[in-house]
Write a protein that holds these residues in place. Structure first.
Motif, PDB file in Angstrom:
ATOM      1  N   TYR A   1       0.824  -0.869  -0.154  1.00  0.00           N
ATOM      2  CA  TYR A   1      -0.171   0.105   0.170  1.00  0.00           C
ATOM      3  C   TYR A   1       1.219   1.060  -0.241  1.00  0.00           C
ATOM      4  O   TYR A   1       0.774   2.274  -0.665  1.00  0.00           O
ATOM      5  N   HIS A   2       1.933   1.184   1.133  1.00  0.00           N
ATOM      6  CA  HIS A   2       2.544   2.186   1.438  1.00  0.00           C
ATOM      7  C   HIS A   2       3.596   2.764  -0.411  1.00  0.00           C
ATOM      8  O   HIS A   2       3.484   3.539  -0.823  1.00  0.00           O
ATOM      9  N   ILE A   3       4.379   1.949  -0.887  1.00  0.00           N
ATOM     10  CA  ILE A   3       5.057   2.070  -1.777  1.00  0.00           C
ATOM     11  C   ILE A   3       4.267   2.191  -3.058  1.00  0.00           C
ATOM     12  O   ILE A   3       4.739   3.191  -4.301  1.00  0.00           O
TER      13      ILE A   3
ATOM     14  N   THR B   1     -12.260   8.864   0.234  1.00  0.00           N
ATOM     15  CA  THR B   1     -12.173   9.316  -0.368  1.00  0.00           C
ATOM     16  C   THR B   1     -10.207   9.596  -0.581  1.00  0.00           C
ATOM     17  O   THR B   1      -9.515   9.048  -2.060  1.00  0.00           O
ATOM     18  N   LEU B   2     -10.026  10.205   0.086  1.00  0.00           N
ATOM     19  CA  LEU B   2      -8.702  10.619   0.415  1.00  0.00           C
ATOM     20  C   LEU B   2      -7.577   9.479   0.840  1.00  0.00           C
ATOM     21  O   LEU B   2      -6.624   8.871  -0.532  1.00  0.00           O
ATOM     22  N   SER B   3      -7.913   8.207   1.556  1.00  0.00           N
ATOM     23  CA  SER B   3      -6.979   7.585   1.666  1.00  0.00           C
ATOM     24  C   SER B   3      -7.061   6.288   0.194  1.00  0.00           C
ATOM     25  O   SER B   3      -6.858   5.386   0.818  1.00  0.00           O
ATOM     26  N   SER B   4      -8.313   6.026   0.055  1.00  0.00           N
ATOM     27  CA  SER B   4      -8.391   5.294  -0.741  1.00  0.00           C
ATOM     28  C   SER B   4      -8.420   5.565  -2.453  1.00  0.00           C
ATOM     29  O   SER B   4      -8.435   4.824  -3.346  1.00  0.00           O
TER      30      SER B   4
ATOM     31  N   ASN C   1      -7.059   7.435 -14.253  1.00  0.00           N
ATOM     32  CA  ASN C   1      -6.036   6.020 -13.875  1.00  0.00           C
ATOM     33  C   ASN C   1      -5.194   5.318 -14.488  1.00  0.00           C
ATOM     34  O   ASN C   1      -4.201   5.993 -15.421  1.00  0.00           O
ATOM     35  N   CYS C   2      -4.118   4.668 -13.466  1.00  0.00           N
ATOM     36  CA  CYS C   2      -2.710   4.005 -13.399  1.00  0.00           C
ATOM     37  C   CYS C   2      -3.088   3.116 -12.471  1.00  0.00           C
ATOM     38  O   CYS C   2      -3.473   2.841 -11.517  1.00  0.00           O
TER      39      CYS C   2
ATOM     40  N   LEU D   1      -3.424  -0.157  -7.339  1.00  0.00           N
ATOM     41  CA  LEU D   1      -2.450  -1.256  -6.271  1.00  0.00           C
ATOM     42  C   LEU D   1      -3.085  -0.218  -5.660  1.00  0.00           C
ATOM     43  O   LEU D   1      -3.496  -1.177  -4.757  1.00  0.00           O
ATOM     44  N   ALA D   2      -3.186   0.840  -5.813  1.00  0.00           N
ATOM     45  CA  ALA D   2      -2.919   1.558  -3.931  1.00  0.00           C
ATOM     46  C   ALA D   2      -4.647   1.453  -3.777  1.00  0.00           C
ATOM     47  O   ALA D   2      -4.954   1.284  -2.438  1.00  0.00           O
TER      48      ALA D   2
END
Length: 252
Positions: free
Chosen positions: A179-181, A234-237, A244-245, A250-251
């Motif tokens: 997630y962090h990556i 909305t921010l954390s997801s 889109n990329c 993935l995040a």
């Protein structure tokens, strides 16, 4: 301010059903709004939960700890190292732990509180190590001043007020590394395509809206408002992303 979850399990609704109250909290708050946890604590005490669940990796979740032992939080890295060492040589006695938990918290001596701390460290049970660390340092009445931290000013005081001997870890951090990556990669791409401008606008909008409630001691109440929760979600997801990329997908 950051957003976390204190999960409180409460009223029985049926034979096999329980009501669950989720409280959005802040990891920590600045001195100017140091009393922000008091309204949440008052509401949680009135709710009188049967059990308290907190945002921490579960003791037996080896996959989460595989990341956390070298992860983002220095205090968790230190805790894991001590726990790992104790599992090699500490003389843990489950009966001693159960006997101490059966005692009234107010009757526990400093040596007994130390034994509880050590037992929960051995078990890799971070929230209960933290719980008894606090009690050993401040007593059952708690710190005379707010410590501006959700685990001290809310979780521990709630458990003490309701005479809960334990709190429970409930977090799954098994994919935090990935997630962090991807979070970092998504942000870098967003700097180039404009998505990060949208993220900053949402962040600033939430910060401005929280200003007056925060100064009135109601930052925690504002955090639990529908509008604030939706912005934070909305921010954390990464649902603010319009370009889109793979990294942002993935995040999310």
């Amino acid at each position: 301010m950051c957003w976390a979850l204190l999960i409180v399990s409460g009223t029985i609704l049926g034979q096999n059903e329980k009501e669950v109250l989720l409280i959005g909290t802040m990891h920590g708050v600045p001195k100017i709004i140091k009393n922000s946890y008091r309204p949440l604590l008052k509401k949680a005490i009135e709710y009188a939960p049967q059990a308290i669940y907190v945002e921490t990796a579960m003791p037996n979740d080896d996959l989460s700890w595989e990341y956390l032992k070298e992860g983002y939080a220095p205090f968790l890295r230190r805790f894991y190292a001590v726990s790992d060492s104790m599992q090699q040589h500490y003389d843990y006695d489950e009966q001693v732990l159960n006997d101490l938990l059966a005692k009234e918290t107010a009757d526990l001596t400093q040596d007994e509180l130390q034994s509880l701390k050590e037992s929960f460290t051995y078990l890799r049970d971070y929230p209960n190590f933290r719980h008894y660390f606090y009690i050993k340092k401040y007593g059952i009445k708690g710190s005379p001043k707010p410590l501006r931290n959700e685990n001290h000013d809310l979780t521990t005081l709630l458990a003490l007020k309701l005479n809960h001997k334990k709190v429970y870890a409930t977090d799954d951090q098994q994919t935090n590394k990935e997630y962090h990556i991807n979070w970092n990669k998504c942000e870098k791409i967003g700097e180039e395509n404009g998505d990060e401008k949208r993220a900053r606008r949402l962040f600033v909008k939430d910060g401005v809206a929280s200003g007056i409630p925060a100064l009135l001691g109601r930052a925690g109440i504002y955090t639990n408002s529908t509008k604030s929760l939706q912005r934070l979600h909305t921010l954390s997801s990464f649902r603010y992303v319009e370009n889109n990329c793979t990294e942002c997908d993935l995040a999310t």
